[in-house]
Scaffold this active site. Structure first.
Site, mmCIF file in Angstrom:
data_model
loop_
_atom_site.group_PDB
_atom_site.id
_atom_site.type_symbol
_atom_site.label_atom_id
_atom_site.label_comp_id
_atom_site.label_asym_id
_atom_site.label_seq_id
_atom_site.Cartn_x
_atom_site.Cartn_y
_atom_site.Cartn_z
ATOM 1 C CB CYS A 133 4.214 18.631 69.939
ATOM 2 S SG CYS A 133 5.475 17.947 68.843
ATOM 3 C CG HIS A 172 8.906 24.769 45.776
ATOM 4 N ND1 HIS A 172 10.270 24.761 45.598
ATOM 5 C CD2 HIS A 172 8.452 25.880 45.133
ATOM 6 C CE1 HIS A 172 10.635 25.815 44.881
ATOM 7 N NE2 HIS A 172 9.550 26.526 44.597
ATOM 8 C CG HIS A 183 6.937 23.006 42.438
ATOM 9 N ND1 HIS A 183 8.214 22.633 42.770
ATOM 10 C CD2 HIS A 183 7.027 24.284 41.976
ATOM 11 C CE1 HIS A 183 9.048 23.634 42.543
ATOM 12 N NE2 HIS A 183 8.354 24.646 42.047
ATOM 13 C CB THR A 207 10.688 18.412 68.847
ATOM 14 O OG1 THR A 207 9.780 17.338 68.559
ATOM 15 C CG2 THR A 207 11.506 18.079 70.087
ATOM 16 C CG ASP A 256 2.346 18.079 73.004
ATOM 17 O OD1 ASP A 256 2.605 19.308 72.925
ATOM 18 O OD2 ASP A 256 3.226 17.200 73.032
#
Ligand code: RB5
Length: 148
Positions: free
Chosen positions: A64, A97, A132, A66, A8
């Site tokens: 973005c 993993h 995994h 955060t 963004d």
């Protein structure tokens, strides 16, 4: 390696710096936007990049403010596994993993130094499979109709 990238407005500058690094390392990157500082909605970019990553078997880079909103949006796309990273160890493990196919950064959280190191760790790692794989399979089955 081939990448799809998106951000963004808040993630634009860091995304551009990270794309430049990927290209320095010899990778191909298609930037799906945004490409201006005008305010936009992160779900549009998280979704667009994740859909293309899944359809084409590429890797994804999302940014973005955060990292949270665009990661949550990407993870709504079936078969997308977007990992929010704040350091190289987390980024490397996300690939080894969790078989992450998208890496996500918060431009208001990390600078290009830390994010660049994490991106390199993610890029250079590969999924370990083995024990995994079973866990990733279980994770991807969540939300699917029982028996389907
Ligand atoms: C935009 O202001 C901001 O909310 C967005 O970039 C992101 O941080 C959301 O998770």
């Amino acid at each position: 390696m081939r990448w799809l990238a998106g951000s963004d407005h808040a993630g634009l500058a860091l995304k551009c710096e990270l794309i430049a690094l990927l290209r320095e390392w010899g990778d191909t990157v298609e930037d799906l936007g945004t490409d201006s500082s005008e305010s936009v909605d992160y779900p549009d970019y998280g979704r667009a990049v994740a859909e293309r990553v899944v359809a084409e078997g590429a890797l994804g880079l999302l940014v973005c403010g955060t990292g949270n909103g665009i990661a949550m949006s990407a993870n709504k796309v079936a078969q997308a596994r977007a990992a929010l990273a704040t350091d190289a160890f987390t980024a490397r493990m996300a690939r080894m993993h969790n078989d992450a196919n998208l890496i996500v950064f918060g431009a208001r959280v990390v600078g290009v130094g830390v994010a660049g190191d994490a991106l390199k760790a993610f890029r250079d790692a590969s999924f370990e499979g083995g024990r995994h794989q079973k866990r990733v399979d279980k994770m991807m089955a969540i939300g699917k109709t029982e028996g389907s």
